[in-house]
Scaffold this motif. Structure first.
Motif, short mmCIF file in Angstrom:
data_model
loop_
_atom_site.label_atom_id
_atom_site.label_comp_id
_atom_site.label_asym_id
_atom_site.label_seq_id
_atom_site.Cartn_x
_atom_site.Cartn_y
_atom_site.Cartn_z
N LEU A 161 0.83 -1.21 0.00
CA LEU A 161 0.00 0.00 0.00
C LEU A 161 0.86 1.26 0.00
O LEU A 161 1.77 1.41 0.83
N ALA A 162 0.57 2.14 -0.92
CA ALA A 162 1.29 3.42 -0.96
C ALA A 162 0.73 4.36 0.10
O ALA A 162 -0.46 4.32 0.41
N GLU A 163 1.60 5.17 0.64
CA GLU A 163 1.12 6.21 1.55
C GLU A 163 0.38 7.26 0.72
O GLU A 163 0.70 7.47 -0.45
N THR A 164 -0.62 7.86 1.33
CA THR A 164 -1.36 8.89 0.59
C THR A 164 -1.70 10.05 1.51
O THR A 164 -2.01 9.85 2.69
N ASP A 165 -1.62 11.25 0.95
CA ASP A 165 -2.05 12.41 1.74
C ASP A 165 -3.36 12.98 1.22
O ASP A 165 -3.79 14.06 1.62
N ASP A 166 -3.97 12.24 0.31
CA ASP A 166 -5.27 12.70 -0.19
C ASP A 166 -5.98 11.51 -0.83
O ASP A 166 -5.60 11.05 -1.90
N ARG A 167 -6.99 11.04 -0.14
CA ARG A 167 -7.73 9.88 -0.65
C ARG A 167 -9.21 10.09 -0.41
O ARG A 167 -9.61 10.98 0.35
N ILE A 168 -10.00 9.24 -1.06
CA ILE A 168 -11.43 9.20 -0.74
C ILE A 168 -11.59 8.41 0.55
O ILE A 168 -10.96 7.36 0.72
N LEU A 169 -12.42 8.91 1.45
CA LEU A 169 -12.77 8.15 2.65
C LEU A 169 -14.27 7.89 2.58
O LEU A 169 -15.08 8.82 2.56
N ALA A 170 -14.62 6.61 2.50
CA ALA A 170 -16.04 6.26 2.39
C ALA A 170 -16.33 5.11 3.32
O ALA A 170 -15.51 4.20 3.48
N THR A 171 -17.48 5.16 3.92
CA THR A 171 -17.86 4.07 4.82
C THR A 171 -19.37 4.00 4.94
O THR A 171 -20.09 4.91 4.51
N SER A 172 -19.82 2.91 5.48
CA SER A 172 -21.22 2.74 5.80
C SER A 172 -21.29 2.62 7.31
O SER A 172 -20.85 1.61 7.87
N VAL A 173 -21.77 3.65 7.96
CA VAL A 173 -21.66 3.72 9.42
C VAL A 173 -22.73 2.86 10.08
O VAL A 173 -23.92 2.98 9.78
N THR A 174 -22.26 1.98 10.96
CA THR A 174 -23.15 1.36 11.94
C THR A 174 -22.76 1.95 13.28
O THR A 174 -21.60 1.84 13.69
N ALA A 175 -23.70 2.59 13.95
CA ALA A 175 -23.40 3.24 15.23
C ALA A 175 -24.50 2.87 16.23
O ALA A 175 -25.69 2.84 15.88
#
Ligand SMILES: O=c1[nH]c(=O)c2[nH]c(=O)[nH]c2[nH]1
Length: 299
Positions: free
Chosen positions: A171-185
């Motif tokens: 995995l490459a390090e990244t300082d800008d990526r998409i962050l996506a999730t489906s939250v279960t809280a």
């Protein structure tokens, strides 16, 4: 060779996933409450299991009917509805010492017609489901509420770097990526004096605002911040539990087509996904394992 007598262990029973829709129609502007309700009783049901003696078995069919009959008087917040139902069973049947009542609420939005929300036409939107689990045990009442399948995405404001590298790390390090999730809280109330509908909306919004505004160094940091924000805002919430798949979005290599890709074109992978889960709690405060015991899938 087995030793000792065989005895009945923990048990509960009831009607699962009763689909209940109530229309409040006091005014021409109708309100729809759409719930899936599960009722499970706990208490002394040994004779039924060991002898087939049904004299103490409140039929699952009766439990289902009670759900619909109670809805006739109005539902209100699902938490309040489940507490009323549970108290009915524990008050009216002395051998019912407690139980578990769960609800999922499916949201309907008014269809806009001519720019105005329609009075009695609705569209089911999104996959997000509000949930609550109420458990009664003697004089104890546990209310745990939350939501599942709330899919959120940030198109920037997320990085991931500084992790250890070994011979298996690609995995490459990244300082800008998409962050996506489906939250279960889920969160646990420590008081019963709560306006559950209003509180639900505020907790949910606060979690999503935090997701949006925290510059993420890891999804772990983001979900911790979401739980922390809720505990800081509301004294009568004891713990927050989050389970969030990291819905990876991989930058597509467009160089074979002589194209660059400055963070614009992604492959949205559906699996495998990182699965990031955490409980956020108050140091030294009592936890309530029984309140969480029947909520599946957490550490
Ligand atoms: O936010 C992240 N947390 C991780 O633990 C992790 N692991 C990984 O491969 N990507 C990410 N992203």
């Amino acid at each position: 060779m087995a030793d000792g007598d065989i005895v009945l262990g923990a048990n509960q029973y009831g009607k699962a996933e009763c689909r209940l829709v109530r229309v409040d129609r006091e005014t021409p502007v109708h309100r729809v409450t759409d719930l899936t309700v599960t009722s499970q009783l706990r208490g002394d049901f040994a004779a039924c299991h060991t002898e087939g003696d049904n004299s103490q078995v409140v039929a699952t069919d009766t439990q289902k009917n009670t759900i619909y009959a109670y809805a006739r008087d109005g539902i209100g917040a699902p938490e309040d509805f489940l507490i009323r139902l549970g108290r009915h069973f524990t008050d009216d049947f002395p051998w019912v010492t407690g139980g578990r009542w769960a609800a999922e609420q499916h949201a309907w939005d008014r269809i806009p017609v001519g720019g105005a929300p329609h009075d009695h036409a609705f569209a089911r939107t999104g996959g997000e489901v509000r949930r609550t689990v109420v458990q009664l045990d003697g004089d104890d009442t546990h209310v745990v509420s939350g939501f599942t399948d709330c899919t959120v995405l940030k198109s920037t404001g997320s990085e991931f770097s500084g992790f250890p590298r070994d011979r298996y790390t690609t995995l490459a390090e990244t300082d800008d990526r998409i962050l996506a999730t489906s939250v279960t809280a889920w969160w646990r109330y420590t008081s019963s004096d709560v306006d559950y509908d209003a509180r639900y909306a505020r907790v949910r919004d606060l979690m999503l605002e935090t997701f949006a505004s925290v510059h993420s160094l890891a999804l772990q940091q983001t979900i911790y911040a979401m739980g922390q924000a809720v505990l800081e805002a509301f004294d009568d919430i004891g713990e927050v539990v989050l389970s969030c798949p990291n819905k990876h979005h991989f930058l597509v290599d467009l160089t074979p087509f002589d194209l660059d890709n400055p963070g614009e074109v992604f492959y949205a992978a559906d699996r495998p996904y990182g699965l990031i889960e955490a409980t956020v709690q108050r140091e030294g405060a009592p936890t309530a394992p029984a309140a969480w015991a029947t909520i599946a899938g957490f550490c």
